[in-house]
Design an enzyme around this catalytic site. Structure first.
Site, PDB file in Angstrom:
ATOM      1  N   SER A 136      -2.397  64.571  17.500  1.00  0.00           N
ATOM      2  CA  SER A 136      -1.009  64.316  17.730  1.00  0.00           C
ATOM      3  C   SER A 136      -0.101  64.934  16.726  1.00  0.00           C
ATOM      4  CB  SER A 136      -1.004  62.661  17.372  1.00  0.00           C
ATOM      5  OG  SER A 136       0.416  62.197  17.610  1.00  0.00           O
ATOM      6  N   LYS A 162      -0.823  66.368  21.727  1.00  0.00           N
ATOM      7  CA  LYS A 162      -0.016  65.298  22.141  1.00  0.00           C
ATOM      8  C   LYS A 162       1.142  65.452  21.234  1.00  0.00           C
ATOM      9  CE  LYS A 162      -0.015  60.597  20.437  1.00  0.00           C
ATOM     10  NZ  LYS A 162      -0.638  59.480  20.277  1.00  0.00           N
ATOM     11  N   LEU A 163       2.402  65.826  21.777  1.00  0.00           N
ATOM     12  CA  LEU A 163       3.728  65.919  21.000  1.00  0.00           C
ATOM     13  C   LEU A 163       4.437  64.547  20.892  1.00  0.00           C
ATOM     14  CD1 LEU A 163       4.858  69.143  23.211  1.00  0.00           C
ATOM     15  CD2 LEU A 163       3.348  68.941  21.172  1.00  0.00           C
ATOM     16  N   LYS A 164       4.765  64.136  19.914  1.00  0.00           N
ATOM     17  CA  LYS A 164       5.880  63.112  19.767  1.00  0.00           C
ATOM     18  C   LYS A 164       7.192  63.338  20.011  1.00  0.00           C
ATOM     19  CE  LYS A 164       3.073  60.003  17.654  1.00  0.00           C
ATOM     20  NZ  LYS A 164       3.123  58.713  18.312  1.00  0.00           N
ATOM     21  N   ASP A 189       4.335  61.349  23.634  1.00  0.00           N
ATOM     22  CA  ASP A 189       4.421  59.977  23.143  1.00  0.00           C
ATOM     23  C   ASP A 189       5.610  59.795  22.544  1.00  0.00           C
ATOM     24  OD1 ASP A 189       3.763  57.537  22.044  1.00  0.00           O
ATOM     25  OD2 ASP A 189       2.338  57.976  20.739  1.00  0.00           O
ATOM     26  N   ASN A 191       6.802  56.529  21.859  1.00  0.00           N
ATOM     27  CA  ASN A 191       6.956  55.403  20.780  1.00  0.00           C
ATOM     28  C   ASN A 191       7.827  54.336  21.121  1.00  0.00           C
ATOM     29  OD1 ASN A 191       5.310  57.461  18.566  1.00  0.00           O
ATOM     30  ND2 ASN A 191       4.568  55.335  18.922  1.00  0.00           N
ATOM     31  N   GLU A 214       3.099  58.630  27.279  1.00  0.00           N
ATOM     32  CA  GLU A 214       2.577  57.549  26.453  1.00  0.00           C
ATOM     33  C   GLU A 214       3.777  56.796  25.903  1.00  0.00           C
ATOM     34  OE1 GLU A 214      -0.156  58.628  23.245  1.00  0.00           O
ATOM     35  OE2 GLU A 214       0.235  56.721  22.192  1.00  0.00           O
ATOM     36  N   ASP A 239       0.372  52.180  24.716  1.00  0.00           N
ATOM     37  CA  ASP A 239       0.090  52.059  23.289  1.00  0.00           C
ATOM     38  C   ASP A 239       0.384  50.824  22.891  1.00  0.00           C
ATOM     39  OD1 ASP A 239      -0.626  52.228  20.872  1.00  0.00           O
ATOM     40  OD2 ASP A 239       0.080  54.412  20.357  1.00  0.00           O
ATOM     41  N   LYS A 263      -6.411  51.468  20.350  1.00  0.00           N
ATOM     42  CA  LYS A 263      -6.575  51.407  19.034  1.00  0.00           C
ATOM     43  C   LYS A 263      -7.308  50.115  18.457  1.00  0.00           C
ATOM     44  CE  LYS A 263      -2.296  54.441  18.374  1.00  0.00           C
ATOM     45  NZ  LYS A 263      -1.144  54.251  18.001  1.00  0.00           N
ATOM     46  N   GLY A 291      -5.199  56.768  17.360  1.00  0.00           N
ATOM     47  CA  GLY A 291      -5.368  56.733  15.909  1.00  0.00           C
ATOM     48  C   GLY A 291      -3.980  56.275  15.367  1.00  0.00           C
TER      49      GLY A 291
HETATM   50  O1  OSB Z   1       1.819  56.018  18.481  1.00  0.00           O
HETATM   51  O2  OSB Z   1      -0.186  57.006  18.610  1.00  0.00           O
HETATM   52  C1  OSB Z   1       1.055  56.507  17.987  1.00  0.00           C
HETATM   53  C2  OSB Z   1       0.279  57.439  14.334  1.00  0.00           C
HETATM   54  C3  OSB Z   1       0.861  56.496  13.691  1.00  0.00           C
HETATM   55  C4  OSB Z   1       1.348  55.229  14.490  1.00  0.00           C
HETATM   56  C5  OSB Z   1       1.352  55.528  15.794  1.00  0.00           C
HETATM   57  C6  OSB Z   1       1.033  56.718  16.419  1.00  0.00           C
HETATM   58  C7  OSB Z   1       0.212  57.556  15.653  1.00  0.00           C
HETATM   59  C8  OSB Z   1      -0.267  59.040  16.281  1.00  0.00           C
HETATM   60  C9  OSB Z   1      -1.193  59.668  15.337  1.00  0.00           C
HETATM   61  O3  OSB Z   1       0.202  59.199  17.097  1.00  0.00           O
HETATM   62  C10 OSB Z   1      -2.719  59.473  15.905  1.00  0.00           C
HETATM   63  C11 OSB Z   1      -3.681  59.893  14.786  1.00  0.00           C
HETATM   64  O4  OSB Z   1      -3.760  61.157  14.771  1.00  0.00           O
HETATM   65  O5  OSB Z   1      -4.017  59.122  14.025  1.00  0.00           O
HETATM   66 MG    MG Z   2       1.083  56.035  20.522  1.00  0.00          MG
END
Ligand code: OSB
Ligand code: MG
Length: 370
Positions: A136, A162-164, A189, A191, A214, A239, A263, A291
């Site tokens: 990620s 995966k790109l935020k 993702d 969020n 996501e 998520d 998770k 994660g």
């Molecule tokens: O939304 O998946 C998420 C990390 C912290 C909080 C939320 C997210 C994430 C990640 C990183 O995307 C996942 C990882 O490499 O642990």
């Molecule tokens: Mg996520």
């Protein structure tokens, strides 16, 4: 049966190798609670996935610490002799707070398995000894900086990138990465940074052959996710919206997603995570292991979970080096084929290195029966 004799709560801080920026904030250091549960014959470790602030969920470190110290730990001490099957009922007097609960559920299960010499992977029902890994990538300062990171991770073998994303740069960043890397498994993702009024962004993203989008919308709105899913081709994955197996069943029933990110910390621990996995499997919905930038302790739990048969997509189960120059445990490493080994020793199969643990410790509190 196994009795909890004492619990040690510990706040630790580890610098991240690079800042991790999402649509809800930026982290430069991983700060989290570890619980060490002592039974008569073993120690067990649980890592809390809450962060410094309540940005990802309502839970955050200082709040989780109080919930653990004043409510959850006393409930475990009062319960006396326990089996893993009893844990969630014992903790059910506290509403919500899945991340705090997961910390003790996982720590107890670890201790219980160490007493019996059984690995977590075997206990959970793992069917693989290596798992496919993705990575990620946080929101970068520029498209060029992002492409450089993508190149580095692809070269290391990661099987899915995966790109935020956030409003404003989403489509152009995805377009740039896709142009440079036409063949990789790519996902995004958000969020929860978007609303249904942004449907044109997701229609535009449909052009790039993404594996999934996501958590685009508000975490409490399954109906809006279902409405968005009907208007785009790309599969949605949830998520933040999935805090339990009941949430997963509701999301699947409503067609709010076609993929689920599991998770274990977000759903109250490893036992509920297996139920989310089972719900996905029953419905034919692929799941993958998310994660929370965990240390090597939390990641060992994730690797065991990700080895279950329903985890059919690469997870955010990345190597220690992707997060920390010096992890708490011996480093988890990725092989050139993009897989990581599932720990096989008793319980989590890993321990914190004592010197590293001491060096990272910010605070310790020891708890015992009243
Ligand atoms: O939304 O998946 C998420 C990390 C912290 C909080 C939320 C997210 C994430 C990640 C990183 O995307 C996942 C990882 O490499 O642990
Ligand atoms: Mg996520």
């Amino acid at each position: 049966m196994t009795r909890v004799r004492s619990i040690e709560l510990r706040l630790v801080g580890l610098p991240l190798v690079r800042p991790f920026r999402t649509s809800f904030g930026e982290e430069t250091e991983k700060v989290c609670i570890l619980a060490r549960v002592a039974t008569d014959h073993a120690w067990g470790w649980g890592e809390c996935v809450a962060g410094v602030d309540p940005g990802f969920s309502e839970e955050f470190n200082e709040g989780a610490w109080l919930v653990l110290r004043d409510f959850l730990a006393p409930a475990l001490f009062r319960a006396g002799d326990l089996e893993p099957d009893h844990l969630e009922r014992v903790l059910a007097g506290v509403r919500g707070n899945p991340m705090a609960k997961a910390t003790l559920v996982n720590a107890f299960v670890d201790a219980w398995l160490r007493e019996r010499g059984e690995s977590l992977a075997s206990f959970l029902g793992a069917e693989r000894d290596r798992v496919a890994c993705g990575v990620s990538i946080g929101i970068a300062s520029s498209a060029g900086a992002l492409l450089e990171q993508v190149d580095g991770y692809v070269a290391e073998g990661y099987q899915r990138i995966k790109l935020k994303i956030e409003p404003g740069t989403d489509v152009e960043r995805v377009e740039a990465v896709r142009a440079a890397r036409p063949d990789i498994l790519l996902s995004v993702d958000a969020n929860a940074a978007y609303s249904l009024a942004d449907v044109q962004v997701f229609r535009a993203l449909d052009a790039f052959g993404l594996l999934m989008v996501e958590q685009p919308l508000h975490h409490e709105d399954l109906v809006e996710h279902a409405a968005l899913q009907r208007q785009i081709r790309t599969d949605l994955c949830l998520d933040e919206s999935i805090r339990s197996a009941a949430d997963a069943r509701a999301a699947i029933e409503l067609a709010a997603c076609r993929i689920v990110n599991i998770k274990q910390g977000r759903v109250g621990g490893l036992l509920e995570a297996v139920r989310v996995h089972d719900a996905g499997r029953l419905a034919g919905v692929p799941v993958w292991c998310g994660g929370m930038l965990e240390t090597g302790l939390g990641r060992a739990a994730n690797l065991a979970l990700a080895a279950l048969p329903g985890f059919t997509l690469p997870g955010d189960t990345s190597a220690s080096a992707r997060y920390f120059a010096d992890d708490l445990t011996e480093p988890h490493v990725i092989a050139p084929d993009g897989t990581m080994a599932v720990p096989r020793g008793p319980g989590l199969g890993v321990e914190p290195r004592p010197d590293r643990l001491e060096a990272c410790t910010l605070r310790v509190e020891r708890l015992g029966p009243a």
